[in-house]
Scaffold this active site. Structure first.
Site, PDB file in Angstrom:
ATOM      1  N   LYS A  88       0.845  -1.399  -0.102  1.00  0.00           N
ATOM      2  CA  LYS A  88      -0.094   0.125  -0.010  1.00  0.00           C
ATOM      3  C   LYS A  88       0.699   1.265   0.010  1.00  0.00           C
ATOM      4  O   LYS A  88       0.498   2.291  -0.601  1.00  0.00           O
ATOM      5  CB  LYS A  88      -1.103   0.006   1.342  1.00  0.00           C
ATOM      6  N   GLU A 110      -9.661   6.391   2.768  1.00  0.00           N
ATOM      7  CA  GLU A 110     -10.822   5.480   3.431  1.00  0.00           C
ATOM      8  C   GLU A 110      -9.542   4.157   3.864  1.00  0.00           C
ATOM      9  O   GLU A 110      -8.199   4.280   3.270  1.00  0.00           O
ATOM     10  CB  GLU A 110     -11.604   4.897   2.471  1.00  0.00           C
ATOM     11  N   SER A 377       1.500  -9.692  -0.844  1.00  0.00           N
ATOM     12  CA  SER A 377       1.332  -8.233  -0.868  1.00  0.00           C
ATOM     13  C   SER A 377       1.507  -7.550   0.698  1.00  0.00           C
ATOM     14  O   SER A 377       1.837  -6.321   0.687  1.00  0.00           O
ATOM     15  CB  SER A 377      -0.271  -8.131  -1.246  1.00  0.00           C
TER      16      SER A 377
END
Lengths: 396, 260
Positions: A88, A110, A377
């Site tokens: 991210k 968010e 990830s």
């Protein structure tokens, strides 16, 4: 390339947003067009990715997992080793740098599991931007540690009680905040979804995953992988991994959606496998909905995959058959967690464990001279509480 | 001419301002829809905006969100609203404007929606999550069915966009008076008069102001800039409390807009 008309991926994507946002989206689109090829901007981004995030991340040959599966050679792309523990940060940092160039001093975002929230809070602390993060009340309960991390980083976390009190409602609230504070605020959307230009921007900031993987596997094996596997919620790590391979027709691309308690139970988050086309959060995409067009709640043990839609570029790759999409249940994902812990000593995030489980089953069916790359990830520290609840004392 | 535009022009021709109340269909049960609509038209409203509840109403503030959640809990759907309206359509004397997010129309089927909605007295549609650039997804079907597609113009719309939006808007132009979502406001930007003047230069389609208008003073004030007002959250609140006196006062303010 997969963009057909600007902002569209085949019939998917678009800009289904209130009029008040249109000027801001146009401004963002133009700013991004300007900076994506700007050497100064790219140099700055590369500097932080290398020295702050810790890129490049390793492409690691998982020898014991490979042995365990008894088929294809399995490589793991270690996005879990990034600063803040997941992919991210690639996007959060890129967009925060972009916001700064655009003269925006405030950021709204968010978050579901909290990983994007933490990444955004981190980038904002680094770049001295004011940050507010909307998070569903349910997710705040599930991910208390990440809430505290964000607050520690100086971000204001706002609980969202409307609708199902999860990620989709947090997106609604972040959009409302953006509409109301449009003049000085940039919205850092966390996945490859939402209205144009977000799916393109997020993909471009995440394609570093696939670009590195491509170079690394060529250096290690002198050829491209047969198959690449990644989990898909909104779809940012997967599109970042897939995109540099889209033109390599020999490389098969497999996205793994969360089947929750099983597709047949209706309690899942598999928009491509179990949804119909519709419009939510600015894009035409596959969507979990009922016959009246009401959006249904997604269900997954992994908060990061708990979203009823899926990014428009994935919808397109699915429709043209360039990528295929499979599913993994909650229970299977937990098995994936255990498998990677035991064979490699790596604790994967619940999201990534979906890809790990799928890949382990697929590797079994492949031959020993084939190569399979899994996008790992994120790391699973944030999920330890969930693992503990799920496994209890029974670790087998 | 469209019935919607005609209704607004007929009101302003008399020296009054158009008054369009917003109601949330299904709030308090769908059985409320008929008495509410009949009573509002008795009070002399110009048109009625009928809100369709949606699971993800990104353009709405807390009041309308809450009304929407109550309506959803009652099992309200676009299909049921159209059925209910159809059952007393012959008693409806003012044009209805449906305010619905896009996805329920897509799920209903755009062609079928246009036909059924027309029979139910719906003369116009406002879709808050569908900007001009995306309207081909429903506009051809609405046009065939004879239903106006009302465009919203926002404070952030550039002059170039305002020109395109006003030229494309059918029935009336919905001028959003705040940056933000629906709901009562105590203050507005100072330069609104200028904004309305800009909008009106491009078109003879009437302009109605909406978002945030909640008092008789605001009704009069905005009425002086344009052809009338849309009042949402305050009406929704008043209906939920069965406070018809407040609604009457708001409607009256539009009748006397020119009497300072």
């Amino acid at each position: 390339m997969t963009t057909t008309v600007k902002g569209r991926f085949g019939r998917f994507g678009g800009q289904f947003v209130p009029e008040t946002l249109m000027t801001a989206l146009k401004e963002l689109d133009e700013a991004y067009d300007q900076y994506k090829d700007d050497e100064d901007f790219q140099t700055e981004l590369r500097y932080y990715l290398k020295n702050y995030v810790g890129r490049e991340t390793p492409l690691y040959f998982a020898e014991r997992l490979t042995e365990h599966c008894g088929g294809a050679k399995v490589y793991l792309k270690r996005e879990d080793l990034n600063h803040t523990g997941a992919h991210k940060i690639n996007n959060a940092l890129g967009q925060a740098l972009l916001a700064k160039r655009m003269g925006k001093k405030k950021i709204v975002a968010e978050t579901g599991a909290g990983q994007h929230g933490v990444a955004t809070a981190t980038a904002c602390a680094l770049l001295d931007l004011e940050c507010i993060v909307y998070m569903g009340a349910e997710d705040i309960k599930r991910q208390a540690l990440n809430v505290f991390r964000m607050e520690l980083l100086g971000t204001k976390v706002v609980s969202v009680d409307s609708g199902s009190s999860t990620l989709k409602d947090a997106v609604n609230e972040a959009l409302r905040h953006w509409v109301t504070n449009i003049e000085d605020t940039h919205y850092i959307l966390g996945s490859a979804m939402g209205p144009h230009p977000f799916p393109t921007i997020v993909r471009d900031f995440q394609r570093v995953i696939g670009d590195e993987t491509r170079e690394q596997i060529l250096a290690l094996e002198n050829r491209l992988p047969n198959t690449v596997v990644a989990c898909v919620g909104g779809g940012s790590n997967s599109i970042g991994m897939f995109y540099p391979f889209v033109e390599d027709s020999d490389v098969s691309l497999i996205g793994v959606e969360a089947a929750g308690k099983g597709i047949e139970t209706g309690k899942h988050a598999a928009a491509i496998q179990g949804g119909q086309t519709g419009v939510l959060h600015g894009a035409f995409m596959y969507l979990l909905q009922d016959e009246d067009g009401f959006v249904q709640e997604a269900h997954s043990i992994s908060a990061g995959l708990d979203y009823p839609g899926v990014g428009p570029e994935h919808c397109y790759l699915h429709e043209i058959g360039r990528a295929t999409y499979g599913t993994v249940t909650d229970e299977e994902a937990l098995e994936g967690v255990k498998l990677l812990c035991r064979t490699e000593g790596i604790l994967p995030a619940l999201e990534s464990a979906h890809a790990v489980y799928y890949a382990s089953k697929l590797a079994e069916t492949m031959s020993k001279d084939e190569i399979l790359v899994v996008c790992l990830s994120g790391r699973g520290d944030k999920d330890v509480h969930t693992f503990h609840e799920a496994f209890g004392g029974d670790l087998g | 001419m469209s019935q919607l535009k005609e209704a607004v022009l007929a009101t302003t021709a008399q020296g009054d301002k158009a008054f369009v109340p917003y109601i949330m269909a299904g709030d308090g049960g769908l059985e409320n829809l008929q008495p509410t609509i009949l009573k509002l038209q008795e009070l002399g409203v110009t048109a009625i905006e009928v809100g369709i509840p949606f699971t993800d109403p990104v353009a709405d503030g807390p009041t309308i969100q809450a009304a929407g959640e109550r309506a959803l809990a009652e099992g309200t759907t676009l299909r049921k609203v159209i059925e209910t309206l159809s059952s007393f359509a012959e008693q409806i004397t003012v044009p209805l404007v449906a305010m619905t997010y896009l996805n329920p129309i897509l799920a209903y089927g755009t062609e079928k929606f246009a036909i059924d909605a027309k029979k139910a007295g719906i003369r116009g549609v406002i879709i808050p999550d569908m900007p001009l650039e995306e309207r081909d997804i429903v506009h051809p079907a609405l046009k065939n069915g004879g239903i106006d597609l009302v465009q919203l113009v926002s404070l952030t719309s550039t002059p170039e966009r305002i020109e395109r939006l006003t030229k494309a808007s059918e029935g009336f132009i919905y001028a959003v008076t705040v940056n933000g979502i629906t709901g009562a406001r105590s203050s507005f930007q100072k330069d609104l008069a200028e904004h309305f003047k800009t909008i009106q230069t491009y078109t003879d389609t009437p302009v109605l102001a909406g978002f945030g208008i909640s008092t008789p003073e605001q009704v009069k004030n905005f009425g002086s800039y344009c052809s009338g007002v849309i009042v949402g959250s305050k009406i929704v609140d008043s209906l939920a409390n069965n406070d018809w006196a407040t609604i009457e006062t708001l409607v009256k303010a539009s009748k006397t807009a020119l009497v300072k």
